[in-house]
Design an enzyme around this catalytic site. Sequence first.
Site, PDB file in Angstrom:
ATOM      1  N   SER A   1      33.818  32.610  45.754  1.00 42.44           N
ATOM      2  CA  SER A   1      33.913  32.958  44.334  1.00 42.44           C
ATOM      3  C   SER A   1      35.333  32.635  43.885  1.00 42.44           C
ATOM      4  CB  SER A   1      33.603  34.444  44.127  1.00 42.44           C
ATOM      5  OG  SER A   1      34.545  35.248  44.790  1.00 42.44           O
TER       6      SER A   1
ATOM      7  N   HIS B   1      28.302  36.425  47.590  1.00 43.23           N
ATOM      8  CA  HIS B   1      28.424  36.547  49.042  1.00 43.23           C
ATOM      9  C   HIS B   1      27.112  36.937  49.727  1.00 43.23           C
ATOM     10  CE1 HIS B   1      33.044  37.319  48.647  1.00 43.23           C
ATOM     11  NE2 HIS B   1      32.688  36.082  48.356  1.00 43.23           N
TER      12      HIS B   1
ATOM     13  N   GLN C   1      29.975  42.030  43.641  1.00 40.80           N
ATOM     14  CA  GLN C   1      30.159  41.283  44.888  1.00 40.80           C
ATOM     15  C   GLN C   1      30.533  42.156  46.092  1.00 40.80           C
ATOM     16  OE1 GLN C   1      32.297  37.317  44.768  1.00 40.80           O
ATOM     17  NE2 GLN C   1      33.835  38.494  45.867  1.00 40.80           N
ATOM     18  N   GLU C   2      31.387  43.168  45.853  1.00 45.95           N
ATOM     19  CA  GLU C   2      31.888  43.933  47.004  1.00 45.95           C
ATOM     20  C   GLU C   2      31.951  45.431  46.706  1.00 45.95           C
ATOM     21  OE1 GLU C   2      35.683  42.178  48.109  1.00 45.95           O
ATOM     22  OE2 GLU C   2      34.879  40.190  47.669  1.00 45.95           O
TER      23      GLU C   2
ATOM     24  N   GLU D   1      30.935  38.597  54.188  1.00 42.57           N
ATOM     25  CA  GLU D   1      32.090  39.387  54.624  1.00 42.57           C
ATOM     26  C   GLU D   1      31.673  40.527  55.550  1.00 42.57           C
ATOM     27  OE1 GLU D   1      34.432  40.335  51.162  1.00 42.57           O
ATOM     28  OE2 GLU D   1      35.039  38.243  50.972  1.00 42.57           O
TER      29      GLU D   1
ATOM     30  N   ASP E   1      34.763  45.180  43.907  1.00 45.55           N
ATOM     31  CA  ASP E   1      35.153  43.887  43.350  1.00 45.55           C
ATOM     32  C   ASP E   1      33.935  43.342  42.625  1.00 45.55           C
ATOM     33  OD1 ASP E   1      36.015  41.420  42.625  1.00 45.55           O
ATOM     34  OD2 ASP E   1      36.289  40.626  44.654  1.00 45.55           O
TER      35      ASP E   1
ATOM     36  N   GLU F   1      38.416  45.677  41.171  1.00 43.00           N
ATOM     37  CA  GLU F   1      38.915  44.302  41.064  1.00 43.00           C
ATOM     38  C   GLU F   1      37.996  43.467  40.171  1.00 43.00           C
ATOM     39  OE1 GLU F   1      39.295  42.670  45.012  1.00 43.00           O
ATOM     40  OE2 GLU F   1      39.085  40.631  44.247  1.00 43.00           O
TER      41      GLU F   1
ATOM     42  N   ASP G   1      42.111  39.300  40.308  1.00 36.01           N
ATOM     43  CA  ASP G   1      42.005  38.291  41.374  1.00 36.01           C
ATOM     44  C   ASP G   1      41.840  36.920  40.735  1.00 36.01           C
ATOM     45  OD1 ASP G   1      41.266  36.688  43.515  1.00 36.01           O
ATOM     46  OD2 ASP G   1      39.346  37.658  43.883  1.00 36.01           O
TER      47      ASP G   1
ATOM     48  N   LYS H   1      46.141  36.352  47.673  1.00 35.56           N
ATOM     49  CA  LYS H   1      45.439  35.502  48.638  1.00 35.56           C
ATOM     50  C   LYS H   1      46.287  34.261  48.869  1.00 35.56           C
ATOM     51  CE  LYS H   1      40.667  36.460  47.123  1.00 35.56           C
ATOM     52  NZ  LYS H   1      39.721  36.062  46.059  1.00 35.56           N
TER      53      LYS H   1
ATOM     54  N   SER I   1      44.605  40.140  50.686  1.00 33.41           N
ATOM     55  CA  SER I   1      43.163  39.899  50.851  1.00 33.41           C
ATOM     56  C   SER I   1      42.828  38.667  51.690  1.00 33.41           C
ATOM     57  CB  SER I   1      42.535  39.718  49.461  1.00 33.41           C
ATOM     58  OG  SER I   1      41.204  39.263  49.559  1.00 33.41           O
ATOM     59  N   HIS I   2      41.764  38.806  52.447  1.00 33.99           N
ATOM     60  CA  HIS I   2      41.128  37.693  53.151  1.00 33.99           C
ATOM     61  C   HIS I   2      40.342  36.835  52.154  1.00 33.99           C
ATOM     62  CE1 HIS I   2      36.987  39.885  53.505  1.00 33.99           C
ATOM     63  NE2 HIS I   2      37.545  40.062  52.346  1.00 33.99           N
ATOM     64  N   ARG I   3      39.645  35.799  52.649  1.00 33.03           N
ATOM     65  CA  ARG I   3      38.667  35.055  51.856  1.00 33.03           C
ATOM     66  C   ARG I   3      37.291  35.264  52.484  1.00 33.03           C
ATOM     67  NH1 ARG I   3      40.890  32.056  47.552  1.00 33.03           N
ATOM     68  NH2 ARG I   3      38.792  32.550  46.813  1.00 33.03           N
ATOM     69  N   SER I   4      36.260  34.913  51.729  1.00 29.79           N
ATOM     70  CA  SER I   4      34.918  35.109  52.285  1.00 29.79           C
ATOM     71  C   SER I   4      34.642  34.132  53.437  1.00 29.79           C
ATOM     72  CB  SER I   4      33.864  34.999  51.196  1.00 29.79           C
ATOM     73  OG  SER I   4      34.047  33.831  50.434  1.00 29.79           O
TER      74      SER I   4
ATOM     75  N   LYS J   1      42.287  44.122  52.106  1.00 28.92           N
ATOM     76  CA  LYS J   1      40.832  44.035  52.243  1.00 28.92           C
ATOM     77  C   LYS J   1      40.532  42.871  53.153  1.00 28.92           C
ATOM     78  CE  LYS J   1      39.142  41.407  48.273  1.00 28.92           C
ATOM     79  NZ  LYS J   1      38.039  41.312  47.318  1.00 28.92           N
TER      80      LYS J   1
HETATM   81  O1  LIG Z   1      36.591  37.546  45.429  1.00 29.56           O
HETATM   82  C1  LIG Z   1      37.242  37.877  46.419  1.00 29.56           C
HETATM   83  O2  LIG Z   1      38.071  38.777  46.321  1.00 29.56           O
HETATM   84  C2  LIG Z   1      37.122  37.113  47.719  1.00 29.56           C
HETATM   85  C3  LIG Z   1      37.448  37.855  48.974  1.00 29.56           C
HETATM   86  O3  LIG Z   1      36.717  39.026  49.154  1.00 29.56           O
HETATM   87  O4  LIG Z   1      35.974  36.344  47.804  1.00 29.56           O
HETATM   88  P1  LIG Z   1      36.128  34.751  47.895  1.00 29.56           P
HETATM   89  O5  LIG Z   1      36.967  34.463  49.083  1.00 29.56           O
HETATM   90  O6  LIG Z   1      34.723  34.243  47.992  1.00 29.56           O
HETATM   91  O7  LIG Z   1      36.791  34.315  46.619  1.00 29.56           O
HETATM   92 MG   LIG Z   2      37.791  39.094  44.203  1.00 29.21          MG
END
Ligand SMILES: O=C(O)[C@@H](CO)OP(=O)(O)O
Ligand SMILES: [Mg+2]
Length: 424
Positions: free
Chosen positions: A43, A156, A164-165, A206, A243, A289, A316, A341, A368-371, A392
């Site tokens: 995303s 995701h 999404q989260e 994730e 999120d 988020e 984000d 990120k 933050s990580h990525r998906s 996260k």
């Molecule tokens: O939207 C988000 O915050 C991220 C990570 O959780 O997702 P993606 O890496 O797919 O952008």
């Molecule tokens: Mg996000």
Amino acid sequence: MTGKITAVKAMEILDSRGNPTVRVFVALNDGTTVSASVPSGASTGENEAIELRDGDAGRYLGKGVLKAVANVNAVIAPRLIGMAAGDQATIDELMIDLDGTPNKSTLGANAILGVSMAVARAAATSLGLPLYRYLGGTACRRIPVPAMNIINGGAHADNSVDIQEFMAVPFGAPSFGEGLRSIAETFHTLKKILKSRGLATGVGDEGGYAPNLASNEEAIETIIEAIEQAGYRPGVDIGISLDSAASSFSPDLGTTYELSRSGGGRLSSSDMIALGERWVDKYPILTWEDPLAENDWEGFRRFTERLGHRIDVVGDDIFVTNTRYIERGIQEKTANSVLIKLNQIGTVTESIDAVRMCRDAGWRYFISHRSGETEDTFLADFAVAMDGGQIKTGSASRSERIAKYNRLLEIEQELGATALYYWK
Ligand SMILES: O=C(O)[C@@H](CO)OP(=O)(O)O
Ligand SMILES: [Mg+2]
């Protein structure tokens, strides 16, 4: 002084979704050899730095990264030989100049970030320091509070959930280790609850469960049940972070929101804000988020005006870890926190610049990580070094996520009694 760079070499590896990504090796004249691997989002924000993909070349369905690999080996590497690995900012600036575009589209943010991360790790190794200590210094001894993504929806997962989260955040725990245990227990309890209702317990990108629930609210309510059944107090021991990744259900990225997966209908920006207020009144939400889409700056501002004194409103996709957008956000009071990120902006130095801007404004920031992730644990060290207090990095069911949690456990053990654990 750190050793000097003698070799920089990239290769193509796979990420946690089975898509190709870049790994970079850096060698120094003191015998140091390290590598770093680049994550990848699904995303993604429109203004993110460009991840260079091979396109129609045919390999990996056009998703190969051989161009980015070649850019590291042929364009970046020759320029870095002989430089001290400790000259992070100079090396990152040199790569930004070599690329010559504002979004790193010539060399690729995946090429540049791989080198940037590997150079940082090489410098730390050369100095005999853990990465978090090298990047953050002695001042940094706070282990971040983890936001564990336990229900996945949106981009995701292929389920009926728009948001999404849904994350469990053990902010009331006495330590990182205890906090992690409490959310892992909540995660396992959630599985039992879903199973007992005949719902799917397969996981999304994730690592959170991806059941077909009747509504987005049901996801939050089921998590609250899981927290209680696991023996914890919602809103006291464990809170909830969301999120929305609202850009992914706003076809025009700004004025209409289509909650089509859950059958929630078409909402305006004002409807979304009203929904936000209802949920914050009703549920123990700590952070939210991307509650609105990335071009809905005004909606974001109004959301923050209404709820920013009660929760962290995190940008984000709207800020993409880029000081240009964060600066605008600070001026316009668009949010009060930023998601950081590394691959959204493409160098370690620029990520640190984004963190600095947040600190100067009294804003919070979340690492933050990525998906799409790899087994690289750079993020865990980076989060401790940035001293931001929250990370996260997914759920307790996928090794690429657990690798980061395990690294944080190691750091906590290394810091012993000097470790801090809190946010806010
Ligand atoms: O939207 C988000 O915050 C991220 C990570 O959780 O997702 P993606 O890496 O797919 O952008
Ligand atoms: Mg996000």
